[in-house]
Design a protein around this motif. Structure first.
Motif, PDB file in Angstrom:
ATOM      1  N   LEU A 185      -6.368 -20.991  18.002  1.00 51.53           N
ATOM      2  CA  LEU A 185      -5.235 -20.109  17.765  1.00 51.53           C
ATOM      3  C   LEU A 185      -4.207 -20.783  16.870  1.00 51.53           C
ATOM      4  CD1 LEU A 185      -4.757 -18.808  21.433  1.00 51.53           C
ATOM      5  CD2 LEU A 185      -5.960 -17.655  19.561  1.00 51.53           C
ATOM      6  N   THR A 188      -5.561 -21.255  13.306  1.00 54.09           N
ATOM      7  CA  THR A 188      -5.587 -20.005  12.553  1.00 54.09           C
ATOM      8  C   THR A 188      -4.193 -19.627  12.085  1.00 54.09           C
ATOM      9  OG1 THR A 188      -7.488 -19.247  13.847  1.00 54.09           O
ATOM     10  CG2 THR A 188      -6.284 -17.585  12.597  1.00 54.09           C
ATOM     11  N   LYS A 189      -3.212 -19.799  12.945  1.00 57.81           N
ATOM     12  CA  LYS A 189      -1.824 -19.520  12.555  1.00 57.81           C
ATOM     13  C   LYS A 189      -1.405 -20.403  11.390  1.00 57.81           C
ATOM     14  CE  LYS A 189       2.545 -18.274  12.852  1.00 57.81           C
ATOM     15  NZ  LYS A 189       3.023 -16.990  12.261  1.00 57.81           N
ATOM     16  N   GLN A 190      -1.753 -21.680  11.431  1.00 59.57           N
ATOM     17  CA  GLN A 190      -1.406 -22.586  10.340  1.00 59.57           C
ATOM     18  C   GLN A 190      -2.067 -22.159   9.035  1.00 59.57           C
ATOM     19  OE1 GLN A 190      -2.302 -26.719  11.088  1.00 59.57           O
ATOM     20  NE2 GLN A 190      -1.753 -27.364   9.028  1.00 59.57           N
ATOM     21  N   PHE A 192      -3.106 -19.137   8.290  1.00 64.01           N
ATOM     22  CA  PHE A 192      -2.473 -17.874   7.915  1.00 64.01           C
ATOM     23  C   PHE A 192      -1.188 -18.132   7.119  1.00 64.01           C
ATOM     24  CE2 PHE A 192       0.617 -14.514   8.881  1.00 64.01           C
ATOM     25  CZ  PHE A 192      -0.089 -13.377   8.558  1.00 64.01           C
ATOM     26  N   GLU A 193      -0.358 -19.063   7.604  1.00 56.59           N
ATOM     27  CA  GLU A 193       0.905 -19.373   6.940  1.00 56.59           C
ATOM     28  C   GLU A 193       0.677 -20.076   5.609  1.00 56.59           C
ATOM     29  OE1 GLU A 193       3.694 -18.207   7.692  1.00 56.59           O
ATOM     30  OE2 GLU A 193       3.313 -17.453   9.708  1.00 56.59           O
ATOM     31  N   LEU A 208      -2.024 -10.941  11.931  1.00 59.00           N
ATOM     32  CA  LEU A 208      -2.874 -11.961  12.528  1.00 59.00           C
ATOM     33  C   LEU A 208      -3.418 -11.377  13.827  1.00 59.00           C
ATOM     34  CD1 LEU A 208      -3.945 -14.811  12.253  1.00 59.00           C
ATOM     35  CD2 LEU A 208      -1.839 -15.664  13.291  1.00 59.00           C
ATOM     36  N   ASN A 222       1.082 -18.308  19.937  1.00 57.31           N
ATOM     37  CA  ASN A 222       0.634 -18.947  18.699  1.00 57.31           C
ATOM     38  C   ASN A 222       0.743 -18.048  17.471  1.00 57.31           C
ATOM     39  OD1 ASN A 222      -0.708 -21.824  19.110  1.00 57.31           O
ATOM     40  ND2 ASN A 222      -1.132 -20.631  20.961  1.00 57.31           N
ATOM     41  N   GLY A 223       1.503 -16.972  17.583  1.00 52.18           N
ATOM     42  CA  GLY A 223       1.824 -16.193  16.403  1.00 52.18           C
ATOM     43  C   GLY A 223       1.040 -14.930  16.157  1.00 52.18           C
ATOM     44  N   SER A 224       0.199 -14.507  17.097  1.00 51.60           N
ATOM     45  CA  SER A 224      -0.546 -13.268  16.906  1.00 51.60           C
ATOM     46  C   SER A 224       0.397 -12.090  16.699  1.00 51.60           C
ATOM     47  CB  SER A 224      -1.439 -12.997  18.118  1.00 51.60           C
ATOM     48  OG  SER A 224      -2.049 -11.720  18.008  1.00 51.60           O
ATOM     49  N   THR A 225       0.016 -11.197  15.785  1.00 52.31           N
ATOM     50  CA  THR A 225       0.788  -9.972  15.585  1.00 52.31           C
ATOM     51  C   THR A 225       0.042  -8.739  16.081  1.00 52.31           C
ATOM     52  OG1 THR A 225      -0.080  -9.524  13.362  1.00 52.31           O
ATOM     53  CG2 THR A 225       1.842 -10.989  13.526  1.00 52.31           C
TER      54      THR A 225
END
Length: 238
Positions: A185, A188-190, A192-193, A208, A222-225
């Motif tokens: 997670l 993936t966030k990293q 994505f950014e 995300l 962890n930043g899921s949208t």
């Protein structure tokens, strides 16, 4: 759709949906995020159109489907109902080449694009009268042989290809991480950014999709949208 005896009653369905919505709000509070920063995708595969209608009446807008023919039947049924007008349909199943025309015609989002050939077919077959098809790249972040998805090393080339398709709108990433831990997670966030920073021309890079019933809170942390929830809302499937 042949499992009527497994379908829960309407009040239980609504109660389940409200509980999941509350859990999302609580996870957002814990992560110090606004509740409206996370979309609930209700995964309605194998469940009848009547259950989709019930939740649409409660305000649920986003529904995810895995099985194309079943989904088309539901979408056609809902078109004749006022509740169907506001529904946003997401295709979240594996994509076969011979299915891309129907996917491009019936869906608003496709979350499982992993190859350029599929993206190109979706672009070429998207009807001109419809807005661009929202696309998520499915990422195999854990490099698992048993899972579909583009490998991280393959992402740059796929992003470049999709950017060139006028009938597609690239929105972000989708993952189904391994069950152990939350490293996938965070990674993936990293990623994505990093893509967002390196590709300012991707003006709609905002989604995300990660997290299901079992790891929803961790994904939001962890930043899921967008979280994809099926059984916790609709009950067990056959």
């Amino acid at each position: 759709m042949q499992e009527t005896n497994r379908n829960i009653d309407e009040m239980t369905l609504i109660d389940n949906w409200q509980q999941v919505s509350q859990q999302i709000n609580q996870a957002c509070d814990h992560a110090e995020r606004k509740a409206d920063s996370v979309i609930l995708l209700a995964v309605s595969k194998t469940k009848p159109a009547a259950m989709v209608t019930t939740l649409a009446q409660q305000g649920q807008r986003h529904f995810g489907e895995n099985y194309l023919q079943e989904a088309i039947e539901k979408i056609e049924t809902l078109k004749s109902q006022s509740e169907g007008e506001g529904i946003v349909w997401h295709y979240i199943g594996r994509i076969q080449r011979n299915k891309t025309r129907d996917i491009a015609e019936y869906f608003d989002w496709v979350q499982t694009v992993e190859r350029d050939i599929i993206a190109k077919r979706l672009n070429d077959q998207r009807p001109d009268e419809l807005p661009p098809l929202n696309i998520l790249i499915q990422l195999n972040i854990d490099n698992e042989d048993s899972k579909s998805g583009c490998l991280p090393a393959q992402l740059p080339a796929l992003i470049t290809a999709i950017k060139g398709y006028e009938r597609l709108q690239l929105r972000g990433l989708m993952i189904i991480p391994a069950k152990a831990g939350t490293d996938a997670l965070a990674c993936t966030k990293q990623l994505f950014e990093e893509i967002k920073a390196n590709h300012p021309e991707l003006s709609h890079w905002d989604t995300l999709s990660m997290g299901m019933s079992g790891d929803m809170a961790e994904a939001i942390e962890n930043g899921s949208t967008m979280v994809r929830v099926g059984t916790a809302i609709f009950g067990q499937r056959a």
